[in-house]
Write a protein that holds these residues in place. Structure first.
Motif, PDB file in Angstrom:
ATOM      1  N   GLY A  26    -111.534  31.529  14.016  1.00 42.02           N
ATOM      2  CA  GLY A  26    -113.161  32.137  15.226  1.00 42.02           C
ATOM      3  C   GLY A  26    -114.069  30.264  14.463  1.00 42.02           C
ATOM      4  O   GLY A  26    -115.168  30.689  14.575  1.00 42.02           O
ATOM      5  N   ARG A  48    -111.148  34.374  21.393  1.00 43.72           N
ATOM      6  CA  ARG A  48    -111.888  35.657  22.104  1.00 43.72           C
ATOM      7  C   ARG A  48    -113.437  35.066  22.526  1.00 43.72           C
ATOM      8  O   ARG A  48    -114.088  35.493  23.206  1.00 43.72           O
ATOM      9  CB  ARG A  48    -111.851  36.463  20.918  1.00 43.72           C
ATOM     10  N   GLU A  49    -113.741  33.582  22.078  1.00 41.18           N
ATOM     11  CA  GLU A  49    -115.016  33.251  22.485  1.00 41.18           C
ATOM     12  C   GLU A  49    -114.948  32.682  23.724  1.00 41.18           C
ATOM     13  O   GLU A  49    -115.706  33.338  24.363  1.00 41.18           O
ATOM     14  CB  GLU A  49    -115.486  32.236  21.497  1.00 41.18           C
TER      15      GLU A  49
END
Length: 126
Positions: A26, A48-49
């Motif tokens: 992340g 995901r971001e």
């Protein structure tokens, strides 16, 4: 040897490893890449971001964007994290990307490109 086989042999394992680390941990990292005659510079982010950012952009677009964003978010949730990660494998995700080509610069909130198309890169963003 065909073009696809040659590309597979030229795979930049360092770049793939860095992108995989960003996605799994992340993190974020300033990055500039060369793709198809253009230079793309921005902040490399995890998938995901990037997907969350895409949903936010769609949600704020009006004209039914919120309905599409909700439907897409539901689809992502149904896929689960493993399948979503598989959809992102082999791709570089960036935010605040500047695309420089032919004397023109475009600034995009999000950018996604195939790692196999990157012909060169450097740490840091413009």
């Amino acid at each position: 040897m065909d073009d696809d086989s040659a590309k597979a042999e030229q795979k930049d394992l360092l770049l793939y490893g860095l992108v995989k680390g960003i996605t799994e941990l992340g993190g974020r990292w300033g990055l500039t890449v060369h793709v198809g005659g253009a230079t793309v510079s921005g902040i490399a982010i995890g998938s995901r971001e990037w997907f969350d950012g895409l949903l936010d952009l769609m949600d704020g677009a009006g004209e039914g964007g919120d309905v599409v964003a909700h439907s897409l978010a539901q689809s992502f949730m149904e896929l689960g994290p493993d399948r979503l990660a598989a959809l992102s494998e082999g791709f570089l995700h960036m935010r605040d990307a500047s695309i420089l080509a032919g004397g023109t610069t475009l600034t995009m909130p999000l950018w996604r490109g195939a790692l196999s198309e990157v012909t060169g890169w450097s740490s840091g963003n413009i």
